[in-house]
Motif scaffolding. Sequence first.
Motif, mmCIF file in Angstrom:
data_model
loop_
_atom_site.group_PDB
_atom_site.id
_atom_site.type_symbol
_atom_site.label_atom_id
_atom_site.label_comp_id
_atom_site.label_asym_id
_atom_site.label_seq_id
_atom_site.Cartn_x
_atom_site.Cartn_y
_atom_site.Cartn_z
ATOM 1 N N TYR A 87 0.843 -1.184 0.000
ATOM 2 C CA TYR A 87 0.000 0.000 0.000
ATOM 3 C C TYR A 87 0.890 1.250 0.000
ATOM 4 N N GLU A 118 3.092 2.242 2.825
ATOM 5 C CA GLU A 118 4.276 1.449 3.143
ATOM 6 C C GLU A 118 5.476 1.835 2.291
ATOM 7 N N GLN A 172 9.543 5.949 -3.979
ATOM 8 C CA GLN A 172 8.795 4.798 -4.499
ATOM 9 C C GLN A 172 7.380 5.218 -4.880
ATOM 10 N N GLN A 199 -6.078 13.200 -4.147
ATOM 11 C CA GLN A 199 -6.522 11.929 -4.729
ATOM 12 C C GLN A 199 -7.654 12.151 -5.712
ATOM 13 N N LYS A 215 -6.337 -1.657 7.324
ATOM 14 C CA LYS A 215 -5.061 -2.330 7.055
ATOM 15 C C LYS A 215 -4.123 -1.441 6.244
ATOM 16 N N HIS A 216 -4.717 -0.728 5.256
ATOM 17 C CA HIS A 216 -3.876 0.006 4.310
ATOM 18 C C HIS A 216 -3.231 1.232 4.905
ATOM 19 N N ILE A 217 -3.750 1.731 6.030
ATOM 20 C CA ILE A 217 -3.117 2.923 6.564
ATOM 21 C C ILE A 217 -2.410 2.677 7.880
ATOM 22 N N ARG A 218 -2.484 1.434 8.391
ATOM 23 C CA ARG A 218 -1.814 1.196 9.653
ATOM 24 C C ARG A 218 -0.380 0.733 9.473
ATOM 25 N N SER A 219 -0.025 0.355 8.245
ATOM 26 C CA SER A 219 1.360 -0.078 8.030
ATOM 27 C C SER A 219 2.264 1.125 7.837
ATOM 28 N N GLY A 220 3.467 1.015 8.331
ATOM 29 C CA GLY A 220 4.374 2.156 8.251
ATOM 30 C C GLY A 220 5.267 2.094 7.032
ATOM 31 N N VAL A 221 6.195 2.992 6.950
ATOM 32 C CA VAL A 221 7.132 3.013 5.820
ATOM 33 C C VAL A 221 8.231 1.994 6.086
ATOM 34 N N VAL A 222 8.521 1.160 5.094
ATOM 35 C CA VAL A 222 9.575 0.157 5.310
ATOM 36 C C VAL A 222 10.936 0.809 5.152
ATOM 37 N N ASN A 273 13.977 -0.762 4.331
ATOM 38 C CA ASN A 273 14.798 -1.172 3.203
ATOM 39 C C ASN A 273 13.985 -1.174 1.914
ATOM 40 N N THR A 274 14.578 -0.560 0.892
ATOM 41 C CA THR A 274 13.903 -0.497 -0.379
ATOM 42 C C THR A 274 14.045 -1.846 -1.070
#
Lengths: 250, 234
Positions: free
Chosen positions: A136, A139, A144, B126, B224-231, B233-234
């Motif tokens: 999503y 993330e 990106q 958006q 789900k789509h907004i609770r994940s953070g930025v990873v 490692n690319t």
Amino acid sequence: MIKLENIHKSFGKMDVLKGIDLEVNKGDIISILGPSGSGKTTLLRCINFLEKANEGTITIDNLSLNVKTAAKKDIIALRKKTAMVFQSYNLFQHKTVLQNITEGLLVVQKKPVKEAKEIALELLKKVGLEHKADAYPSELSGGQQQRVGIARALALNPEVILFDEPTSALDPELVGEVLDVIRKIAKSGITMIIVTHEMNFAREVSSRIVFMDGGVVLEEAEPQIIFNTPKHERTKQFLKRLTPELTFDI
Amino acid sequence: MQLDFNFIMYALKELSKVIPFTLFLAFTPIILGFVIGLIVAFIRMSDLKIIKACANFYVSFYRGTPVIMHIFIIYFGFTNLAQEVLNVSLNGIPLYVFVLIALTLNAGAFLSEIIRSGILSVSKGQIEAAQSIGMTMSQTFRRIIFPQAIVAAIPNLTNICTAFLHATSIAFLISVTEITGTANIIAASNLKFLEAFIAAAVIYWVISILIEVLSAKIEKKVTKHIRSGVVQNT
């Protein structure tokens, strides 16, 4: 194949565009440069009617619209020939990366699901993000997200892609990866109009530079001419201030 | 003071029989009110001056007056109007219908604001992105705005569900036998008011907790789509 004639735009009493004429041929890569407030972004947004100009004619291919009399369905028809890459990416937050790209293909171009997915995956490969297809936007890093935004624009195979300061919101290290992608697609012959502050990039990639100030086009020429022998005082001032004083050898 | 716990258990049993009816009274207005709210929200965001003014008045009145007023005004208003203007007696219509009408109009007003706030919470960017690729306003609303607006509105919607569950208790004032009405009846016939209303309170509370739990589950699933953070490692 893109023609802007006598575009005027005011916000209340403030005249932002004071009669802009621009002609873009197929395969041209135009960079619009200029100080803040010169009207660059407004002009770009007038092309796809995100801003409604007060006066003038916008022509893309064989579709010519007078901004004063343009009907809603004509505007939508015009928008279908364009795609935009935004400064703040504007990805659909509730959809995955893949769904962001297939959205236009499914809803606007009414393509079958299988074909849309194939096109989307192909483009994700092109921007180097096929491993993020099911992620999503929340993330992803800025770079990106912008690359997804570019893939989303490319997917629709538009007549022209409009870039509104595509790297202005990115931290310097991520700017490079996005510029690389834009360079790559520039080579493929697609028409692009880019509003940017990345001078070196504009100089390197453009077929023509358009310099705007105070709502008018001051100068328009090939990059070598604009950057080496600018005619207007204002152009000289602007370019000189942006030439880096210090250069680092890495 | 001695509490008759046996009576509380008896009361709980008797009151449980009217739970389905009470839920019907609480949630039918919310569902119907949602449709009204959607229409009213659109009107209020449009440029239709006269209809918009009417919509504004409707929302202002129904949010600005207590639910009791609505139930009384609808009940006494309709019955008197029918008698005097149409010479028709509304005695055959069950009382809870008037409650449903009043609560539906009330729900419509509150839900229109909740929906409007949900819609406004979706970033303009958006919407511009959707428009820039040639999506119509209707497509943009259905696929981009509405799904995100609803998710944003979940906490508010939960509030409304709980509020309406409690609002049904006012119906007993016009002799509708939902939870409070039934509690009143068994209290009066056994002279055990405290026990009866303690039982009623327990039932309202348990249902409210269930609403909260369900809402939390739904919210977890759809965000789900907004609770994940930025990873990293690319």
